[in-house]
Design an enzyme around this catalytic site. Structure first.
Site, short mmCIF file in Angstrom:
data_model
loop_
_atom_site.label_atom_id
_atom_site.label_comp_id
_atom_site.label_asym_id
_atom_site.label_seq_id
_atom_site.Cartn_x
_atom_site.Cartn_y
_atom_site.Cartn_z
CB THR A 124 -3.95 -40.15 -15.21
OG1 THR A 124 -2.97 -39.26 -15.72
CG2 THR A 124 -3.36 -40.99 -14.10
CD GLU A 125 -7.42 -45.92 -18.26
OE1 GLU A 125 -7.26 -47.10 -17.89
OE2 GLU A 125 -8.02 -45.60 -19.31
N PRO A 126 -6.84 -45.09 -12.91
CG PRO A 126 -8.85 -45.53 -11.82
CD PRO A 126 -8.28 -45.19 -13.16
N GLY A 129 -0.62 -43.91 -14.87
CA GLY A 129 -0.58 -42.78 -15.80
C GLY A 129 0.64 -42.79 -16.69
CB SER A 130 4.15 -43.91 -16.22
OG SER A 130 4.32 -43.06 -15.12
CD1 TRP A 154 -4.08 -39.07 -9.83
CD2 TRP A 154 -4.56 -37.15 -8.79
NE1 TRP A 154 -3.71 -39.21 -8.52
CE2 TRP A 154 -3.99 -38.04 -7.85
CE3 TRP A 154 -4.94 -35.88 -8.36
CZ2 TRP A 154 -3.80 -37.70 -6.52
CZ3 TRP A 154 -4.75 -35.54 -7.03
CH2 TRP A 154 -4.18 -36.44 -6.13
NE ARG A 243 5.44 -34.85 -20.98
CZ ARG A 243 5.55 -36.06 -21.49
NH1 ARG A 243 6.38 -36.28 -22.49
NH2 ARG A 243 4.83 -37.06 -21.01
NE ARG A 268 14.12 -12.77 11.42
CZ ARG A 268 13.21 -12.85 12.38
NH1 ARG A 268 12.18 -12.00 12.40
NH2 ARG A 268 13.30 -13.77 13.32
CD GLU A 363 0.67 -31.91 -18.91
OE1 GLU A 363 0.05 -31.87 -17.83
OE2 GLU A 363 0.14 -31.68 -20.01
C1 LIG Z 1 -2.81 -32.65 -8.93
C2 LIG Z 1 -2.73 -33.52 -10.15
C3 LIG Z 1 -3.36 -33.13 -11.32
C4 LIG Z 1 -3.34 -33.97 -12.46
N1 LIG Z 1 -4.05 -33.60 -13.56
C5 LIG Z 1 -4.18 -34.52 -14.57
C6 LIG Z 1 -5.07 -34.25 -15.68
O1 LIG Z 1 -5.70 -33.19 -15.77
N2 LIG Z 1 -5.22 -35.22 -16.65
C7 LIG Z 1 -4.55 -36.40 -16.59
O2 LIG Z 1 -4.73 -37.21 -17.47
N3 LIG Z 1 -3.69 -36.68 -15.56
C8 LIG Z 1 -3.51 -35.77 -14.55
N4 LIG Z 1 -2.66 -36.05 -13.49
C9 LIG Z 1 -2.01 -37.35 -13.44
C10 LIG Z 1 -0.50 -37.32 -13.68
O3 LIG Z 1 -0.24 -36.99 -15.03
C11 LIG Z 1 0.01 -38.72 -13.27
O4 LIG Z 1 -0.07 -38.80 -11.86
C12 LIG Z 1 1.43 -38.97 -13.74
O5 LIG Z 1 1.49 -39.06 -15.14
C13 LIG Z 1 2.02 -40.27 -13.13
O6 LIG Z 1 1.13 -41.34 -13.26
P1 LIG Z 1 0.80 -42.25 -11.97
O7 LIG Z 1 0.41 -41.33 -10.88
O8 LIG Z 1 -0.17 -43.28 -12.35
O9 LIG Z 1 2.18 -42.90 -11.57
P2 LIG Z 1 2.74 -44.31 -12.07
O10 LIG Z 1 2.68 -44.38 -13.55
O11 LIG Z 1 2.08 -45.38 -11.29
O12 LIG Z 1 4.26 -44.19 -11.61
C14 LIG Z 1 4.68 -44.44 -10.26
C15 LIG Z 1 6.19 -44.24 -10.17
O13 LIG Z 1 6.85 -45.16 -11.06
C16 LIG Z 1 7.68 -44.44 -11.95
N5 LIG Z 1 7.69 -45.10 -13.26
C17 LIG Z 1 6.64 -45.64 -13.92
N6 LIG Z 1 7.03 -46.12 -15.11
C18 LIG Z 1 8.35 -45.86 -15.23
C19 LIG Z 1 9.34 -46.10 -16.22
N7 LIG Z 1 9.04 -46.69 -17.40
N8 LIG Z 1 10.60 -45.70 -15.97
C20 LIG Z 1 10.93 -45.09 -14.81
N9 LIG Z 1 10.04 -44.84 -13.84
C21 LIG Z 1 8.77 -45.20 -14.04
C22 LIG Z 1 7.08 -43.06 -12.02
O14 LIG Z 1 8.04 -42.09 -12.44
C23 LIG Z 1 6.65 -42.84 -10.59
O15 LIG Z 1 7.78 -42.48 -9.83
C24 LIG Z 1 -2.61 -35.19 -12.39
C25 LIG Z 1 -1.92 -35.54 -11.24
C26 LIG Z 1 -1.99 -34.74 -10.12
C27 LIG Z 1 -1.26 -35.18 -8.86
#
Ligand SMILES: Cc1cc2nc3c(=O)[nH]c(=O)nc-3n(C[C@H](O)[C@H](O)[C@H](O)COP(=O)(O)OP(=O)(O)OC[C@H]3O[C@@H](n4cnc5c(N)ncnc54)[C@H](O)[C@@H]3O)c2cc1C
Length: 384
Positions: A124-126, A129-130, A154, A243, A268, A363
Site C-alpha cells: 500500500t502507498e499513500p 492501496g486498491s 500502513w 486473504r 445476566r 488485504e
Molecule cells: C491496520 C492496517 C494494517 C495494514 N497492513 C498492511 C500491510 O502490512 N501491508 C500493506 O501493504 N498494506 C497494509 N494495509 C493497507 C490495506 O491493505 C489498505 O488500506 C487497503 O488495501 C485499501 O487501500 P486504501 O486504504 O488505499 O483505500 P483506497 O484504495 O483508497 O480505497 C478507498 C475506498 O474506495 C474503494 N474502492 C477503490 N477502488 C475500488 C474499485 N475498483 N471498486 C470498488 N471500490 C473501490 C475501496 O473499497 C474503499 O472503500 C493495512 C491497513 C490497515 C488499516
C-alpha cells in the site's frame, strides 16, 4: 475440524491452550496500554507459529492451509493483534518457498522458521492501496544493484521486521503495467526510514508504519526469484494466503465475541430469568452462531481448495468478505447482549468491535473482493 489430521488438531489445541492460559488473562491490559506483546511473541516463536509455512530443509514440516487458518483463528480469538503479527510473515515465507532463488531461500527461510527473522509485505502507498498497479515506488537499475525511491503506508510490523517484501516498479514504462512490477527483498538500511507509526482504532500493540525510501540501495540479487517483472503475479498468489489468513482472523474475533455473549446471556438476569431466555436475546445468539458456522465453512472451503493447488482467489475472497462482515455484525450484537457493559473498556466486547473493521478493509477491501468474485464468476461461467 474434521479436515485436519490428528497431529494438526494437536497443533491447534496447543495454540488454543496458549490463548486461554497466557493471552486472555493479559490482553486487556496490553491492549489499553498499546504495549507491544514481547513476551507473547516470544512464546509464539517457541510454539513454532512463525514456521508454520516453512518446509524442510529450512524448517520443520509445515501445516496444511486449513490447519494454518485454524491456528490463526485461535490466535485472533485471544487477540487479533497476535494473528496480525504472524500474517504477513507467513505470506512472505510462502512467497520465498514458491518463487525464491535457492540462495534467497537458504538465506531467509531458516531464520524465518524460528521467528528470529520476521517479515512483512509492503504494498500500500499513500496514494492508494486498491489500485496497486498505479504504485509510484520505483527501483531503478544502478550498476549491479537498484536505487529505490517512494513511500509505503500502513505496513504492519515494519519496525520489527528485518525483511520487507517490497512491491515496486522496476520498469515504470511497461505495458501492461503489471509487467513492470517486481518484489524486492529489502532490509533496513541507509535510505529507508520508518517515518511514522500510524494511530489506529484497534489492532493495538503492533505497529503500522509509513516507510520512506529515498535513494535506498538494494543489491541486484534482491528481486524475488531473480527475474524482474513477475512481482505482481507473485504477490497476487501471496494474497490468496493473505486473504484466507484475514478471513480466519475475522473468524477468531467473531468467535470470541460470540463466546462472551453466550456466557454473559446465561449469567445476566432480567425480569427474573437469564436474559438468553428472552426471545430477542436468544435470537441474537442463534443468528450469531449460524453466521459464524457458515463463515467457518467458507474459510475451510477456501483453505482446502488452496491445499489442492487449485486457483482459489474467488474462494479466498468469499471467505474474507463473509467472515469479516460476520465478525463486524457479531461484535455489534455481542455489545447489544452485554447492554451497558458492552460499551465498557472493562469488558472485551468493545475490543472486538474496534478490531473487526480491519478485516473488512485490510488485504484488499471487501469492495475489491466483490470485484474479484464477480470477475471470476464470469470467467468460470458461474459457480462450479
Ligand atoms: C491496520 C492496517 C494494517 C495494514 N497492513 C498492511 C500491510 O502490512 N501491508 C500493506 O501493504 N498494506 C497494509 N494495509 C493497507 C490495506 O491493505 C489498505 O488500506 C487497503 O488495501 C485499501 O487501500 P486504501 O486504504 O488505499 O483505500 P483506497 O484504495 O483508497 O480505497 C478507498 C475506498 O474506495 C474503494 N474502492 C477503490 N477502488 C475500488 C474499485 N475498483 N471498486 C470498488 N471500490 C473501490 C475501496 O473499497 C474503499 O472503500 C493495512 C491497513 C490497515 C488499516
Amino acid at each position: 475440524m474434521s479436515v485436519l489430521s490428528a497431529e494438526e488438531r494437536d497443533v491447534v489445541g496447543t495454540v488454543r491452550t496458549f490463548v486461554d492460559r497466557e493471552v486472555r488473562p493479559v490482553v486487556r491490559e496490553l491492549e489499553h496500554a498499546d504495549t507491544y506483546p514481547e513476551a507473547l511473541i516470544a512464546r509464539m516463536k517457541e510454539l513454532g507459529v512463525f514456521g508454520l509455512a516453512v518446509p524442510e530443509p529450512w524448517g520443520e514440516a509445515p501445516v496444511s492451509m486449513p490447519c494454518y487458518a485454524m491456528v490463526t483463528a485461535e490466535l485472533a480469538r485471544g487477540w487479533m493483534s497476535l494473528a496480525g503479527a504472524m500474517g504477513g510473515h507467513t505470506v512472505v515465507a510462502k512467497l520465498l518457498v514458491a518463487f525464491g532463488t535457492p540462495e534467497q531461500q537458504d538465506r531467509w527461510l531458516p531464520r524465518m522458521a524460528t521467528g528470529e527473522v520476521r517479515a512483512t509485505m509492503a504494498l500500500t502507498e499513500p496514494g492508494g492501496g486498491s489500485d496497486l498497479q498505479a504504485m509510484r515506488t520505483v527501483a531503478r537499475r544502478d550498476g549491479d544493484g537498484y536505487v529505490v525511491d517512494g513511500a509505503k503506508t500502513w505496513i504492519t510490523n515494519a519496525r520489527r521486521s528485518q525483511l520487507i517484501a517490497l512491491l515496486c516498479k522496476t520498469d515504470p514504462t511497461a505495458q501492461p503495467r503489471h509487467r513492470g512490477v517486481s518484489v524486492l527483498l529489502a532490509e533496513h538500511g541507509p535510505g529507508l526510514s520508518v517515518s511514522r507509526d500510524l494511530p489506529k482504532l484497534g489492532y493495538k500493540g503492533v505497529e503500522s508504519c509509513e516507510l520512506s525510501f529515498d535513494g535506498y540501495r538494494a543489491p541486484g540479487d534482491a528481486v524475488l526469484g531473480g527475474v524482474e517483472g513477475r512481482g505482481f503475479a507473485q504477490m497476487m498468489t501471496g494474497l490468496e494466503t493473505g486473504r484466507i489468513q484475514v478471513a480466519a482472523r475475522a473468524l477468531g474475533v467473531g468467535q470470541a465475541a460470540f463466546d462472551d455473549a453466550l456466557r454473559y446471556a446465561q449469567e445476566r438476569e432480567s425480569f427474573g430469568r437469564p436474559i438468553w431466555q428472552h426471545q430477542s436475546v436468544g435470537n441474537l445468539l442463534a443468528d450469531m452462531a449460524t453466521s459464524l458456522t457458515a463463515a467457518r465453512q467458507l474459510v475451510l472451503y477456501a483453505a482446502e481448495r488452496y491445499e489442492t493447488g487449485q486457483r482459489c482467489d474467488m474462494e479466498a475472497g468469499m471467505a474474507k468478505l463473509f467472515a469479516s462482515e460476520t465478525a463486524m455484525k457479531v461484535a455489534l450484537d455481542a455489545i447489544r447482549v452485554h447492554g451497558g457493559h458492552g460499551y465498557s473498556t472493562e469488558f472485551d466486547v468493545e475490543r472486538y468491535f474496534r478490531d473487526a473493521p480491519l478485516m473488512i478493509v485490510g488485504e484488499g477491501t471487501n469492495e475489491i473482493q466483490r470485484d474479484v468474485i464477480a470477475r471470476q464468476l464470469v470467467a468460470r461461467g458461474g459457480l462450479e
